[in-house]
Design a protein around this motif. Structure first.
Motif, PDB file in Angstrom:
ATOM      1  N   GLU A 178      -0.556  -4.580  13.459  1.00  9.09           N
ATOM      2  CA  GLU A 178      -0.526  -5.139  12.098  1.00  9.09           C
ATOM      3  C   GLU A 178      -1.621  -4.519  11.239  1.00  9.09           C
ATOM      4  N   ALA A 180      -0.572  -1.041  10.243  1.00  9.66           N
ATOM      5  CA  ALA A 180       0.458  -1.080   9.198  1.00  9.66           C
ATOM      6  C   ALA A 180      -0.169  -1.381   7.842  1.00  9.66           C
ATOM      7  N   GLU A 181      -1.068  -2.353   7.798  1.00 10.74           N
ATOM      8  CA  GLU A 181      -1.739  -2.691   6.542  1.00 10.74           C
ATOM      9  C   GLU A 181      -2.590  -1.523   6.049  1.00 10.74           C
ATOM     10  N   PHE A 202      -2.214   1.775   6.716  1.00 10.47           N
ATOM     11  CA  PHE A 202      -1.384   2.876   6.224  1.00 10.47           C
ATOM     12  C   PHE A 202      -0.702   2.509   4.911  1.00 10.47           C
ATOM     13  N   SER A 203      -0.292   1.265   4.750  1.00 16.63           N
ATOM     14  CA  SER A 203       0.329   0.835   3.505  1.00 16.63           C
ATOM     15  C   SER A 203      -0.664   0.943   2.352  1.00 16.63           C
ATOM     16  N   ALA A 204      -1.881   0.446   2.566  1.00 16.66           N
ATOM     17  CA  ALA A 204      -2.907   0.505   1.526  1.00 16.66           C
ATOM     18  C   ALA A 204      -3.308   1.948   1.246  1.00 16.66           C
ATOM     19  N   GLY A 211      -1.450   4.667   1.688  1.00 13.02           N
ATOM     20  CA  GLY A 211      -0.344   5.331   0.979  1.00 13.02           C
ATOM     21  C   GLY A 211      -0.296   4.945  -0.483  1.00 13.02           C
ATOM     22  N   ALA A 212      -0.603   3.688  -0.787  1.00  4.90           N
ATOM     23  CA  ALA A 212      -0.541   3.221  -2.175  1.00  4.90           C
ATOM     24  C   ALA A 212      -1.739   3.698  -2.995  1.00  4.90           C
ATOM     25  N   TYR A 238      -3.164  10.066   2.594  1.00  7.68           N
ATOM     26  CA  TYR A 238      -2.153   9.506   3.488  1.00  7.68           C
ATOM     27  C   TYR A 238      -1.298  10.632   4.068  1.00  7.68           C
TER      28      TYR A 238
END
Length: 184
Positions: free
Chosen positions: A152, A155-156, A158-160, A162-163, A169
Motif C-alpha cells: 500500500e 502504491a501511494e 508511486f501515485s504521488a 507520478g502526479a 516517476y
C-alpha cells in the motif's frame, strides 16, 4: 498442583531481623542444629519446638531450591537468547522447554516410563505443539500484514510521485524495468 497456603508458623511471624537470623541459621546446616536455633529463639523470648523449627527449615529449603531452579532456568533462557539474538523470548522459552523435555525423556529409566500416565504426557506434548503452531501462525499473519502495508505504501508513493514529479516517476520505472530484465 494444589495452591499452598501462606505459612503461619511462629518463625514466619517473627520480626524481619529475627527471622532473617533464623533463616541464616537454618541454611547454615553444618553450623547449627535445630536445638541451637531453639535455644537462640528462647533467648529472644520465643518458645518453639524443634519439630516446628524442622518444618520451617524444610519449607525454607524447598523455597530456596525452587528459587535456585528458577535462576538456573533464567540463565538458560538468557544463554539461549544470546545464541540467537533475533529470536523473541517466547521462542527462546519454547526452545528451552523443548530441550528440557527432551532431556527428561531421554534420562527416564524403564521403571519411570511405566509409572507415567500416557494421557498426561500426550496432553503436555499436544500443548507444546499447539503453542508452537499458534506462534508460527501469528508470525505468518504479522508478515502478511507487513507485506500488505508495504504494498500500500509503494502504491501511494508511486501515485504521488507520478502526479507531482512525472519525469522522475518515468526514470524510476525505467530503472526498475531494467533491474527486472537483468534478474530474468
Amino acid at each position: 498442583m494444589r495452591k499452598r497456603n501462606r505459612s503461619r508458623s511462629k518463625i514466619s511471624q517473627l520480626p524481619p531481623e529475627l527471622r532473617s537470623t533464623v533463616d541464616a541459621m537454618v541454611l547454615a546446616v553444618s553450623e547449627y542444629r535445630y536445638i541451637d536455633i531453639q535455644k537462640y529463639l528462647a533467648e529472644q523470648g520465643v518458645d518453639i519446638s524443634t519439630t516446628a523449627i524442622g518444618n520451617y527449615a524444610r519449607n525454607l529449603t524447598e523455597e530456596m531450591e525452587a528459587l535456585r531452579l528458577t535462576q538456573e532456568n533464567f540463565k538458560a533462557l538468557a544463554a539461549e537468547a544470546q545464541k540467537v539474538p533475533e529470536l523473541e523470548y517466547t521462542e527462546v522459552i519454547n526452545r528451552v522447554a523443548a530441550q528440557r523435555m527432551l532431556q527428561a525423556v531421554v534420562s527416564k529409566s524403564e521403571e519411570e516410563w511405566n509409572g507415567i500416565a500416557l494421557d498426561k504426557l500426550l496432553r503436555e506434548m499436544n500443548g507444546l505443539t499447539k503453542a508452537v503452531a499458534v506462534k508460527q501462525r501469528a508470525d505468518h499473519q504479522n508478515k502478511e500484514g507487513a507485506a500488505l502495508a508495504v504494498d500500500e505504501l509503494k502504491a501511494e508513493f508511486f501515485s504521488a510521485l507520478g502526479a507531482e514529479h512525472p519525469e522522475l516517476y518515468r526514470q524510476l520505472v525505467s530503472v526498475l524495468e531494467k533491474q527486472q530484465e537483468g534478474k530474468v
